[in-house]
Scaffold this motif. Structure first.
Motif, mmCIF file in Angstrom:
data_model
loop_
_atom_site.group_PDB
_atom_site.id
_atom_site.type_symbol
_atom_site.label_atom_id
_atom_site.label_comp_id
_atom_site.label_asym_id
_atom_site.label_seq_id
_atom_site.Cartn_x
_atom_site.Cartn_y
_atom_site.Cartn_z
ATOM 1 N N THR A 41 0.806 -1.249 -0.026
ATOM 2 C CA THR A 41 0.200 0.131 0.045
ATOM 3 C C THR A 41 1.097 1.231 -0.081
ATOM 4 O O THR A 41 0.697 2.336 -0.696
ATOM 5 N N THR A 44 2.155 1.865 -3.399
ATOM 6 C CA THR A 44 1.224 2.431 -4.331
ATOM 7 C C THR A 44 1.447 3.965 -4.306
ATOM 8 O O THR A 44 1.409 4.685 -4.960
ATOM 9 N N ARG A 47 4.341 5.667 -6.090
ATOM 10 C CA ARG A 47 4.543 4.771 -7.356
ATOM 11 C C ARG A 47 5.218 5.715 -8.304
ATOM 12 O O ARG A 47 5.903 5.333 -9.459
ATOM 13 N N ARG A 145 3.994 9.296 1.019
ATOM 14 C CA ARG A 145 4.176 9.953 0.043
ATOM 15 C C ARG A 145 4.461 11.505 0.028
ATOM 16 O O ARG A 145 5.201 12.053 -0.560
ATOM 17 N N LEU A 189 -5.912 2.950 -0.929
ATOM 18 C CA LEU A 189 -5.207 2.525 -1.978
ATOM 19 C C LEU A 189 -5.111 1.104 -2.492
ATOM 20 O O LEU A 189 -4.861 0.425 -1.520
ATOM 21 N N PRO A 191 -3.188 -1.984 -3.021
ATOM 22 C CA PRO A 191 -1.807 -2.521 -3.153
ATOM 23 C C PRO A 191 -1.010 -2.576 -4.366
ATOM 24 O O PRO A 191 -1.769 -3.487 -5.200
ATOM 25 N N ASP A 192 -0.021 -2.307 -4.700
ATOM 26 C CA ASP A 192 0.720 -2.638 -5.789
ATOM 27 C C ASP A 192 1.271 -3.866 -5.727
ATOM 28 O O ASP A 192 2.660 -4.100 -5.433
ATOM 29 N N GLU A 249 -10.957 -4.544 -6.892
ATOM 30 C CA GLU A 249 -9.795 -5.075 -6.345
ATOM 31 C C GLU A 249 -9.751 -6.704 -6.859
ATOM 32 O O GLU A 249 -8.728 -7.078 -7.307
#
Ligand code: B12
Ligand code: SF4
Length: 446
Positions: A41, A44, A47, A145, A189, A191-192, A249
């Motif tokens: 998360t 993300t 990113r 971030r 968010l 998760p990436d 998701e």
């Protein structure tokens, strides 16, 4: 910004395993690995920077030939040349995690070192070391971030709310984050998971023939069990996601065969979960679902359980905690013992594999172990777990039992090591707990 995110290795301390007989050994999990949802998360959120993940649980814990964690980190530092190294910490991973951040700082004193995660949220003082520059407590992906963006433009971190910053040798808080932020809804968010491709084979669950992943539908818990870290982590709040956000998701998870709902409790709001599974069926989403569900919830909602099973629920993880009402009361666990047998029956009726966990308190004597073994044999589940009552720092139990703690080494706070004064000699206490792991499916292999 070049950002290296680190999931530290599991703590190697496991006294239950060390005391296990050959009969119990196969059932005690030692290399259970799953995707680090929190760190993904955070990934993300940043990113737009250059992000790399070092997943030591897959890279190190599962690979007997792997270099030691410090050497592994060093290889990644050399190869990636990060400006910022950030780590996620639960209690038992704090000592190893701190060593890794120290190694990063030694490698290059200009690297900014950041710690976040559950233990940083609950006990920031435990992470106060000269080589840790910033702490990000809480559900802090967006704070992180802001931190990375500020560093990238050469700004001052004092302007970023929600941090604990090392300043003149001390950690000082910046302004508080705005009230009302909700990491389950407005600030959610996805998760990436692309960062995990390399390690997908590490996430194969049980006998399934493909990888699994985690997804949360809620954060926090409305209950107040004294041993639990989850409700203190969210200051008592219970935050639920929106159903369509979960569905969206799930639709991104084609490469995963199994999905564990990483909720503290997958069913708090029965209407929510009922509607979620209606939507899962409507969308034709087929997954093996693994959920954490309370015994009373299962006992009181057999029709809902049948519906979930029909749409993919295959494994339930459940904290039985105790077979004695007075112990449940002592833990603040609002559960009736008879719900355990009822939950076992509901799972059996619906072909759901049940993993039930019992907590062993430090005052157990031989008779208590014997009585628990009888109970477990009479209430057979697919896999029964037996962990030690552990006063996790930051919990109500930790405050209650402070004077009985005999071991303060955080690496041992993973529920597999006795850290409280026991009535039985500690070796015997561990050995008797280990022997319980052999009690499964109604068979005592002692
Ligand atoms: C999924 C899970 C696992 C997975 C894998 C987790 C992983 N990261 O590798 C598995 C099943 C393998 C696992 C194992 C263990 N787990 Co576990 N696990 C969970 C669970 C159910 C969900 C965690 C999660 O994904 N939460 C959702 C994410 C989004 O939240 P998050 O991780 O907290 O991250 C957010 C913030 O904390 C913050 N954040 C986190 N990291 C960072 C880093 C930075 C830099 C920043 C800025 C922010 C940040 O931002 C994130 C986004 O908001 C929790 C219980 C729960 N429901 O919370 C227990 C829990 C975390 N586990 C726990 C334990 C004890 C363990 C074990 C030690 C159990 C054992 N005896 O073997 C092992 C060891 C750890 C391991 N990883 O192998 C305890 C920790 C208690 C404590 N005080 O330390 C918990 C709370 C369960 C409990 N009942 O008490 N676990
Ligand atoms: S143990 Fe389970 S029910 Fe109790 S507070 Fe923690 S998550 Fe909630």
């Amino acid at each position: 910004m070049r950002i290296l995110l680190v999931n530290p290795p599991r703590s190697p301390h496991n006294a239950i395993l060390e005391h296990a007989t050959a009969a119990a050994l196969p059932f005690i999990h030692r290399k259970l690995v799953g995707p680090p949802l929190g760190l993904l998360t955070v990934a993300t959120a940043v990113r737009h920077h250059d992000v790399s993940l070092l997943e030591m649980k897959a890279e190190y814990d599962l690979n007997p030939l792997a270099a030691e964690p410090q050497a592994l980190l060093r290889q990644h530092l050399e190869a990636f040349q990060p400006d910022l190294v950030a780590i996620t910490l639960i209690a038992s991973e704090v000592p190893a995690g701190l060593d890794l951040l120290q190694a990063a700082k030694r490698w290059n004193p200009d690297v900014v070192t950041v710690a976040g995660g559950l233990h940083v949220t609950l006990c920031p003082a435990d992470v106060d070391r000269p080589w840790v520059d910033v702490l990000c407590p809480g559900a802090s992906a967006l704070t992180f971030r802001a931190l990375a963006d500020t560093l990238a433009r050469g700004g001052r971190l004092q302007s970023v709310p929600g941090l604990l910053l090392r300043d003149d040798g001390r950690l000082r808080p910046t302004a508080p984050v705005a009230a009302g932020a909700n990491p389950a809804t407005t600030e959610f968010l996805v998760p990436d998971r692309t960062l995990l491709r390399k390690w997908l084979p590490a996430y194969v669950v049980g006998k399934t023939n493909g990888p699994g992943t985690y997804l949360f539908t809620s954060l926090g818990c409305p209950y107040r069990c004294s041993f639990c870290s989850i409700w203190p982590q969210y200051a008592g709040a219970y935050l639920q996601r929106e159903i369509e956000s979960v569905i969206a998701e799930l639709k991104t998870l084609d490469e995963y065969i199994a999905v564990r709902l990483a909720d503290a409790n997958s069913i708090i709001d029965t209407t929510f979960i009922d509607r979620l599974f209606t939507r899962i069926a409507e969308e034709g989403i087929r997954k093996i679902f693994i959920m954490d569900i309370r015994a009373d919830t299962m006992a009181q909602n057999p029709r809902l359980m049948a519906k979930l099973a029909a749409h993919g629920l295959k494994v339930v993880i459940c904290g039985f905690e105790s077979f004695r009402q007075d112990e449940l009361r002592r833990y603040g666990k609002a559960l009736q013992v008879e719900h355990i047998a009822a939950a076992v029956a509901v799972c059996a009726a619906n072909g759901i594999m049940l993993r039930g966990n019992h907590i062993i308190p430090p005052d157990y004597e031989r008779d208590d172990f014997e009585a628990l073994a009888e109970f477990a044999a009479a209430n057979p589940v697919e896999l029964a777990g037996y962990t030690l009552l552990t006063p996790m720092p930051g919990t109500a139990l930790h405050t209650q039992m402070q004077d009985q703690i005999i071991d303060h080494d955080l690496a041992k706070y993973n529920m597999f090591n006795g850290v409280l004064r026991t009535r039985l000699p500690l070796d015997e206490f561990h050995a008797r707990t280990a022997a319980l792991w052999a009690v499964r499916r109604g068979t005592r292999v002692l």
